[in-house]
Every structure is written in C-alpha cells, then in structure tokens.
Write a protein that holds these residues in place. Structure first.
Motif, PDB file in Angstrom:
ATOM      1  N   CYS A 221      70.462  -4.309  37.213  1.00 34.11           N
ATOM      2  CA  CYS A 221      69.859  -5.622  37.453  1.00 34.11           C
ATOM      3  C   CYS A 221      70.878  -6.745  37.300  1.00 34.11           C
ATOM      4  CB  CYS A 221      68.704  -5.850  36.485  1.00 34.11           C
ATOM      5  SG  CYS A 221      67.447  -4.569  36.524  1.00 34.11           S
ATOM      6  N   GLY A 222      70.556  -7.894  37.873  1.00 37.16           N
ATOM      7  CA  GLY A 222      71.388  -9.077  37.731  1.00 37.16           C
ATOM      8  C   GLY A 222      70.655 -10.174  36.984  1.00 37.16           C
ATOM      9  N   LEU A 223      71.322 -10.787  36.010  1.00 34.56           N
ATOM     10  CA  LEU A 223      70.747 -11.875  35.214  1.00 34.56           C
ATOM     11  C   LEU A 223      71.558 -13.139  35.419  1.00 34.56           C
ATOM     12  CD1 LEU A 223      70.360 -10.179  31.686  1.00 34.56           C
ATOM     13  CD2 LEU A 223      68.659 -10.286  33.494  1.00 34.56           C
ATOM     14  N   VAL A 224      70.866 -14.269  35.522  1.00 34.55           N
ATOM     15  CA  VAL A 224      71.523 -15.574  35.543  1.00 34.55           C
ATOM     16  C   VAL A 224      70.639 -16.555  34.779  1.00 34.55           C
ATOM     17  CG1 VAL A 224      72.453 -17.459  36.935  1.00 34.55           C
ATOM     18  CG2 VAL A 224      72.557 -15.119  37.806  1.00 34.55           C
TER      19      VAL A 224
ATOM     20  N   TYR B 216      75.583  -7.571  44.882  1.00 36.23           N
ATOM     21  CA  TYR B 216      76.324  -6.317  44.959  1.00 36.23           C
ATOM     22  C   TYR B 216      75.815  -5.276  43.957  1.00 36.23           C
ATOM     23  CZ  TYR B 216      78.750  -7.326  40.557  1.00 36.23           C
ATOM     24  OH  TYR B 216      79.026  -7.558  39.230  1.00 36.23           O
ATOM     25  N   ARG B 217      75.100  -5.726  42.928  1.00 35.02           N
ATOM     26  CA  ARG B 217      74.611  -4.808  41.909  1.00 35.02           C
ATOM     27  C   ARG B 217      73.416  -3.982  42.402  1.00 35.02           C
ATOM     28  NH1 ARG B 217      76.514  -6.459  36.767  1.00 35.02           N
ATOM     29  NH2 ARG B 217      74.675  -5.659  35.686  1.00 35.02           N
TER      30      ARG B 217
ATOM     31  N   THR C 162      67.484 -10.325  39.533  1.00 30.04           N
ATOM     32  CA  THR C 162      67.306  -9.356  40.612  1.00 30.04           C
ATOM     33  C   THR C 162      67.138  -7.993  39.949  1.00 30.04           C
ATOM     34  OG1 THR C 162      69.735  -9.268  40.850  1.00 30.04           O
ATOM     35  CG2 THR C 162      68.508 -10.613  42.423  1.00 30.04           C
ATOM     36  N   ARG C 163      66.046  -7.300  40.285  1.00 30.38           N
ATOM     37  CA  ARG C 163      65.658  -6.077  39.581  1.00 30.38           C
ATOM     38  C   ARG C 163      65.915  -4.827  40.407  1.00 30.38           C
ATOM     39  NH1 ARG C 163      60.439  -3.007  39.266  1.00 30.38           N
ATOM     40  NH2 ARG C 163      60.498  -1.860  37.297  1.00 30.38           N
TER      41      ARG C 163
ATOM     42  N   LEU D 291      81.297 -13.813  37.706  1.00 33.85           N
ATOM     43  CA  LEU D 291      81.324 -14.187  39.119  1.00 33.85           C
ATOM     44  C   LEU D 291      80.180 -15.134  39.461  1.00 33.85           C
ATOM     45  CD1 LEU D 291      82.506 -13.653  42.001  1.00 33.85           C
ATOM     46  CD2 LEU D 291      80.872 -11.760  42.167  1.00 33.85           C
ATOM     47  N   ALA D 292      79.069 -15.025  38.739  1.00 28.32           N
ATOM     48  CA  ALA D 292      77.883 -15.831  39.024  1.00 28.32           C
ATOM     49  C   ALA D 292      78.139 -17.324  38.843  1.00 28.32           C
ATOM     50  CB  ALA D 292      76.715 -15.392  38.133  1.00 28.32           C
TER      51      ALA D 292
END
Length: 226
Positions: free
Chosen positions: A2-5, A26-27, A74-75, A198-199
């Motif tokens: 997952c992506g965290l921001v 990309y994750r 993003t999960r 990168l975020a």
C-alpha cells in the motif's frame, strides 16, 4: 504494498496528497481514498473508491473536499476483497478518527473479537479497521493521547506503518512505524508523511526516516518522536 501520504500545514492538503499518491502508484493498488479535517469545524470528511486513482480524482468534481490536515491511501488488498467498504482510510465507530495503514496486523482476529464483545460495529473485513476501533477504545480509557498510543503499539502484532487524523486533535497528525517504511518531510510550517520520500521530494529536502518501533505526534511546525 500500500501507499500512504499525509500532510499537515499552512496549505490545503489535497493537492499534495494526490500528487504523492500518484508518485506511489508503482507500489500497486486496487482502491484509493482521502480523508481530511474540514477547515470550518474540523469535522472528519472523506472520499474513497475501488479501482484506480483517477476514479478518486473524478469524485472530487462532485465533492471537492479539502483541509489543512489530510491523509491519502492506495490499497493492495490483503484482508478483504477490493471494495468501497474495504478501501482506506478506515474509521472508528463515530467516524471521528481516520486511519490509513500499510502492513499486516497479525492478531487482528483476536482484537476484533474482543472489540465486538465491547459493542464496536465493523463495516469492513480489513485488519486496518481493527486498529481504528482499538485506538478509539484506548482513547476512552487512557488519560493522555501518548498513553493511548503506547498501549496501541503494545497490543498490535505484525509489521505496519500507520498515519491517522482525529477530529479532536486538529493540530496533530499521528504516525506509527514498525517494520514497514514511513518517512517524514519537514517543510516551512508544513509536514509530510509517506511510504516513500518520492511522494514529497520536490516540496522539501529535509527528511526524517522514522525509526523502527516508534511513533510521533506531528504538527505543522514540530515533531514529538517517541
């Protein structure tokens, strides 16, 4: 993966978070979501969708929510199928606490059973929602936010990175790391949190890689690290 921001600061958060989530595509993922605190009354508001990030961006045309503190996710499905209910962020019973999470809570079945016995009502199949309800329960019984966070991390088993926002803590963004990547970007009266620097790479060149097995209370101008 997952992506965290997360963002807290002098500017509205949505643009930063959507940019960060785009850079973390990309994750891999199968749903996306965004939550923030209303600038008017700090009420927790959110949007989330199954599918790709552009589905979430399109939803903002109908519901252009934004706030000075926000989180995005993003999960990639682990516990529970890809669906609206299982998309992050996840919430406590009253939807005053919002959590985005990367990783696995290994003892979530045991925790969920105990929380249901206490009267908590769940709306997803995710291990992440268990974290939100457990934190809600601990906040009701602990004297300070710090003591509730300490109890939370002591009860969670597994590897995880967590970013959370709360209606009654509009000046704080909460971050927790154990085993999963999480870093903080330090700006001018603004702070960023993400799974990968990168975020937020073009917004600040000051980065704190959160130590493993730690948590922090992040304000727009300070970080309290424990």
């Amino acid at each position: 993966m997952c992506g965290l921001v997360g963002y807290i600061g002098k500017n509205l958060s949505r643009a930063y978070i959507l940019q960060g989530l785009t850079r973390l595509e990309y994750r891999g993922y199968d749903s996306a979501g965004f939550a923030c605190l209303s600038p008017v009354d700090h009420r927790l508001i959110y949007l989330k969708v199954p599918g790709q990030l552009h589905n979430l961006i399109k939803q903002f045309e109908e519901k252009p929510i934004d706030g000075y503190v926000g989180i995005g996710h993003t999960r990639w499905s682990t516990h529970g199928v890809a669906s609206l209910e299982n998309a992050h962020p996840q919430f406590d019973c009253n939807k005053t606490l919002s959590i985005a999470h990367n990783g696995i809570i290994e003892n979530f079945h045991e925790l969920k059973t105990a929380l249901i016995e206490q009267g908590h009502i769940f709306h997803s199949q995710t291990d992440t929602e268990v974290v939100a309800h457990l934190f809600e329960s601990l906040l009701a019984t602990r004297v300070t936010l710090k003591s509730a966070l300490l109890s939370l991390v002591n009860q969670l088993e597994g590897a995880y990175a967590i970013v959370a926002i709360m209606q009654d803590q509009p000046d704080n963004m909460l971050v927790i790391r154990k085993g999963s990547p999480l870093c903080l970007g330090i700006g001018n009266e603004e702070m960023f949190a993400a799974s990968d620097l990168l975020a937020f790479a073009d917004s600040t060149n000051k980065v704190l890689f959160l130590p493993d097995k730690s948590f922090a209370l992040v304000r727009k101008d300070a970080i309290e690290l424990y």
